[in-house]
Design a protein around this motif. Structure first.
Motif, short mmCIF file in Angstrom:
data_model
loop_
_atom_site.label_atom_id
_atom_site.label_comp_id
_atom_site.label_asym_id
_atom_site.label_seq_id
_atom_site.Cartn_x
_atom_site.Cartn_y
_atom_site.Cartn_z
N ARG A 170 0.83 -1.20 0.00
CA ARG A 170 0.00 0.00 0.00
C ARG A 170 0.86 1.25 0.00
N ASP A 204 -3.48 1.81 -3.43
CA ASP A 204 -2.91 3.16 -3.39
C ASP A 204 -1.45 3.20 -3.84
N ASN A 205 -1.07 2.31 -4.75
CA ASN A 205 0.25 2.37 -5.38
C ASN A 205 0.11 3.03 -6.76
N ARG A 206 1.22 3.24 -7.43
CA ARG A 206 1.12 3.67 -8.83
C ARG A 206 0.48 2.55 -9.66
N GLY A 208 -0.78 -1.64 -9.12
CA GLY A 208 -0.95 -2.70 -8.12
C GLY A 208 0.11 -3.78 -8.25
N ASN A 227 -5.34 2.19 -6.97
CA ASN A 227 -4.07 2.48 -7.63
C ASN A 227 -4.33 3.35 -8.86
N ASN A 255 -9.46 1.82 -9.75
CA ASN A 255 -8.06 2.23 -9.79
C ASN A 255 -7.96 3.56 -10.54
#
Length: 356
Positions: A170, A204-206, A208, A227, A255
């Motif tokens: 995350r 919440d990453n650039r 997943g 993401n 996303n």
């Protein structure tokens, strides 16, 4: 001399007298558990461990990195919530920490490091990766939280038969899980021998999860949400081609985070599952919901010609449930002659029309 010593001598004498020689002692290596408490050095315990041993980290926050080079080692915390690794408070001098990583599991080009397990802990705030594996075989990463690391949560290259299960990645700067043949060199795709990325939460990453220039790998049962893009399968013109993968049973929803363009990609927003330059990949039984954006890569399930011109070929997009993705649930930017097929998907809109 004790009674026990006398009994042993009498037994030995009886065996000799009966003509039966005593068997030589059997040397048995018993796995050990090395306890590490907050404030102690994890690296010292890892360096002292032998194959098959466990290094058990007691509850606490450890401001240090650790490099694992012992086969069969288990590095385990007490839980994700209570055992936390963070960057050192002073400039790190160790090889792993000086490169900006939390945990490094490292083999060599000549010999892969086999059967290491990392579990039940959190790695957070490292400039590069929470955990990075290089040259491994049979690595298991389970119940690890990789949060707010500068580049990747969990990453590997030049590795085979890995298992990433039930982890949380995350708020990492690039991919929550990043798997590649090599991180820097331009080479053909590598057969992973059945690496599995399953039942993880990627938020919440650039991106997943990114699978780059690999073959024989499964991404299954993951919860991928919040993401900029959910799942990326990336190939190019190198030989062998990336592909022969399975992406199945994942929930890929909303996303829609915005991420600025990079040297390799345009801006990202609203991408569910993207295949670019891949072949013979199966995308099935995924639930893809509410991925919406105006990037060239936006949409529910997207087949996108790679930026070096490598086409997607012979991929199968079957039996997926898609809804409320924009510009469309299914997006195919390839020629119909490439052999990509779309069958029995539940969706409302596609580009071009007729794929639903």
């Amino acid at each position: 001399m004790t009674k026990r010593h006398i009994a042993l001598l009498l037994s030995a004498a009886a065996l000799v007298g009966s003509g039966v020689a005593a068997a030589p002692p059997i040397s048995v290596s018993v796995p050990l558990v090395h306890l590490v408490r907050s404030g102690q050095s994890i690296q010292k315990a890892v360096d002292a461990a032998r194959p098959g041993d466990t290094v058990l980290l007691m509850p606490g926050t450890y401001h240090q990195s650790v490099k694992v080079t012992t086969p069969g080692l288990t590095l385990r915390g007490t839980s994700q919530g209570t055992t936390v690794l963070k960057p050192a408070t002073t400039k790190p001098t160790d090889d792993c920490g000086s490169r900006g990583n939390g945990i490094c599991v490292v083999g060599t080009k000549a010999e892969r490091l086999e059967d290491v397990t990392v579990s039940n802990l959190t790695v957070t705030g490292f400039p590069r990766a929470g955990l990075v594996a290089v040259g491994t075989e049979g690595l298991t990463v389970r119940h690890v939280s990789a949060e707010r690391n500068g580049l990747w949560g969990l990453a590997e290259e030049r590795s085979r038969r890995s298992e990433y299960r039930e982890n949380l990645a995350r708020g990492n700067g690039d991919a929550g899980v990043f798997l590649a043949n090599t991180i820097t060199a331009e080479q053909g795709a590598v057969d992973t021998g059945g690496t599995v990325v399953a039942d993880n939460r990627l938020e919440d990453n650039r991106i997943g999860v990114t699978v780059r220039r690999l073959r024989d790998l499964t991404v299954a049962g993951n919860h991928v949400t919040g993401n900029c893009a959910g799942v990326f399968v990336v190939g190019d013109e190198n030989k062998p081609r990336a592909g022969a993968l399975t992406v199945r049973g994942n929930l890929v929803a909303q996303n829609n985070k915005y991420c600025a363009k990079t040297a390799r990609l345009p801006f990202l927003q609203g991408s569910g599952i993207v295949l670019t330059g891949a072949e013979d990949t199966e995308v099935r039984h995924n639930t893809v919901l509410g991925n919406s954006g105006t990037s060239p890569l936006s949409g529910g399930i997207v087949l996108f010609r790679s930026f070096v011109g490598a086409a997607n070929e012979r991929n199968r997009v079957h039996d997926n449930a898609l809804q409320d993705n924009a510009p469309a649930d299914l997006v195919d930017q390839e020629s119909a002659k490439r052999g990509n097929t779309f069958r029995q998907n539940s969706c409302r809109a596609s580009k071009p029309a007729g794929l639903c």
